[in-house]
Enzyme design. Sequence first.
Site, PDB file in Angstrom:
ATOM      1  N   ASP A   1     -29.684 -64.735   4.190  1.00  0.00           N
ATOM      2  CA  ASP A   1     -29.426 -65.755   3.066  1.00  0.00           C
ATOM      3  C   ASP A   1     -30.176 -65.451   1.968  1.00  0.00           C
ATOM      4  O   ASP A   1     -30.221 -64.254   1.569  1.00  0.00           O
ATOM      5  CB  ASP A   1     -29.888 -67.262   3.714  1.00  0.00           C
ATOM      6  CG  ASP A   1     -28.984 -68.074   2.966  1.00  0.00           C
ATOM      7  OD1 ASP A   1     -28.793 -68.318   1.794  1.00  0.00           O
ATOM      8  OD2 ASP A   1     -28.570 -69.295   3.797  1.00  0.00           O
ATOM      9  N   HIS A  10     -27.898 -63.321   0.036  1.00  0.00           N
ATOM     10  CA  HIS A  10     -27.307 -63.967  -0.721  1.00  0.00           C
ATOM     11  C   HIS A  10     -27.684 -63.948  -2.296  1.00  0.00           C
ATOM     12  O   HIS A  10     -27.387 -64.769  -3.027  1.00  0.00           O
ATOM     13  CB  HIS A  10     -27.018 -65.031  -0.389  1.00  0.00           C
ATOM     14  CG  HIS A  10     -26.376 -65.513   0.921  1.00  0.00           C
ATOM     15  ND1 HIS A  10     -26.090 -66.742   1.682  1.00  0.00           N
ATOM     16  CD2 HIS A  10     -25.814 -64.587   1.667  1.00  0.00           C
ATOM     17  CE1 HIS A  10     -25.265 -66.453   2.582  1.00  0.00           C
ATOM     18  NE2 HIS A  10     -25.010 -65.427   2.749  1.00  0.00           N
TER      19      HIS A  10
END
Length: 474
Positions: free
Chosen positions: A278, A301
Amino acid sequence: MKKANNSSILFILVLWLLMVTTFFTLLVEAKKNHNTKTKMHKNKKHKNVDHRNNPPNDANSPVPIPDKGTSTYPTKSSVFNILTFGAKGNGVSDDSKALLGAWNSACKVTRATVEIPSGIKFLIKPITLQGPCMPNLILQINGVILAPPKIGSWPKSSLYQWINFKWVQNFTLQGSGTVDGQGYNWWGTSQPNQKKKSKKIPDIKPTALRFYSSNNVTVRDITIVNSPLCHLKFDNSKGVKIDNITISAPESSPNTDGIHLQNTQDVEIQYSNIASGDDCLSIQTGCSNVHAHHINCGPGHGISLGGLGKDKTAACVSNIVFEDIIIQNTLYGARIKTWQGGLGSVKNVTFSNIQVSNVKVPIMIDQFYCDKNVCKNQTGAVAISGVKFNHITGTYSVQPVHLACSTSIPCIDVDLISVQLEPTPGYSGFQQELCSNSYGKSMGPLVPASIDYCVRSGSDYVKRISRSHDYYCW
Ligand SMILES: *[C@@H]1O[C@H](CO)[C@@H](O)[C@H](O)[C@H]1NC(C)=O
Ligand SMILES: *[C@@H]1O[C@H](CO)[C@@H](O)[C@H](O)[C@H]1NC(C)=O
Ligand SMILES: *[C@@H]1O[C@H](CO)[C@@H](O)[C@H](O)[C@H]1NC(C)=O
Ligand SMILES: *[C@@H]1O[C@H](CO)[C@@H](O)[C@H](O)[C@H]1NC(C)=O
Ligand SMILES: *[C@@H]1O[C@H](CO)[C@@H](O)[C@H](O)[C@H]1NC(C)=O
């Protein structure tokens, strides 16, 4: 005369009586004193017997047990080795009590160090290491600490985090060791060596290291891997320094943020490597004065502010600088995401000298953030102003720039300065930049040249709309 004689006899009698009374009183007092002394002596003897039955290394003893050689020098630092407190160090037995014992003893001593020695693995169940402690406490992790690998062995009441630092101040977590969340059973991804599918995974998953309501904390040198959820989280804290740490989890692990900040101010993050499933850095509401620099990020991310304003909540984020950052093989690069319908503001954010490589969308403001397929359109938004994208260079694999600002509250003072983004070689299906409702200035060189039109110069009217939504944050 007779009368006089009688008076004399009476006087002598009274005198004699007085003397006798005094004598007996003194005698009784002396005897009493003697009895009390004997009793006290007996009590002392009794205490000694008790003491022998309870040796000083009893669990109830408040006496700290520093390592050999340090106890004679109270001005020097004292080391509290987890092994001295009964840790087995086999990676299987629960060593939480030993860690807690070492912590509680070290907590009472100025400049103490709790030591997790190198070359040894310690299994630690969910634990709260609580302050306030004496100044300059250090937790030195040179070995490996492991979280319970089986979901079933986590108490249901302790799913929010694994190691919870609460109310610590002037504290340092450091060492060459590893904090391993052993999170693979929580991710819901099948491992090659895992035959049976894991049982039902709880909705709440633990963060590996959490600092709650803590001030002046330094975290340095350690490695944090495979958290069930977020790796290192600070909330309601102030004065944080993160230096030279490594965070890693597989790209396929969901929601495993690297460093996550909420309601935390005065933060410096530097010289660290973060790769996870993430966000490398996730900055949430209530954060201000955050400076992150010299970070390697990816896969994952990217660097993210938000999502802010979910369920019509208010968000306040200001004075954030990200600079000298390398981002590789991530979904996003420099990103601000807000939900529709929120309140508050994001102000004064700089992304400077960011080098991207094979990043899907390197520059993004998304005020329509939605983690489902469709979210209802709502008026109202977290107002965004003063965002600088300065010297962002490298390659993208989907879209170079995506600025989707709120239709009701436009983004103002969004500057694109020296943004040079080329398609990643060997990829296809690129999209043109998307730019809506963002105002600011651009300054070359700009590649692709078309992004020059992404930001328009804003009228006073536009600025007034944006600033009228600032009232919530101070
Ligand atoms: C703790 O305070 C001392 C003295 O003010 C300072 O030297 C030290 O850097 C502080 N440590 C942390 C982690 O803030
Ligand atoms: C960074 O951390 C590593 C691993 O703990 C250590 O070996 C190295 O000396 C640290 N570097 C600096 C500059 O502190
Ligand atoms: C944190 O450190 C700063 C600077 O050293 C100091 O002024 C402040 O009092 C410290 N705060 C706490 C809560 O220790
Ligand atoms: C913007 O943030 C930076 C970094 O925190 C700070 O130095 C600067 O003063 C801020 N500018 C304004 C106008 O608040
Ligand atoms: C929400 O608004 C956007 C932008 O105006 C529009 O493209 C989209 O179709 C709308 N979505 C819904 C569900 O109404």
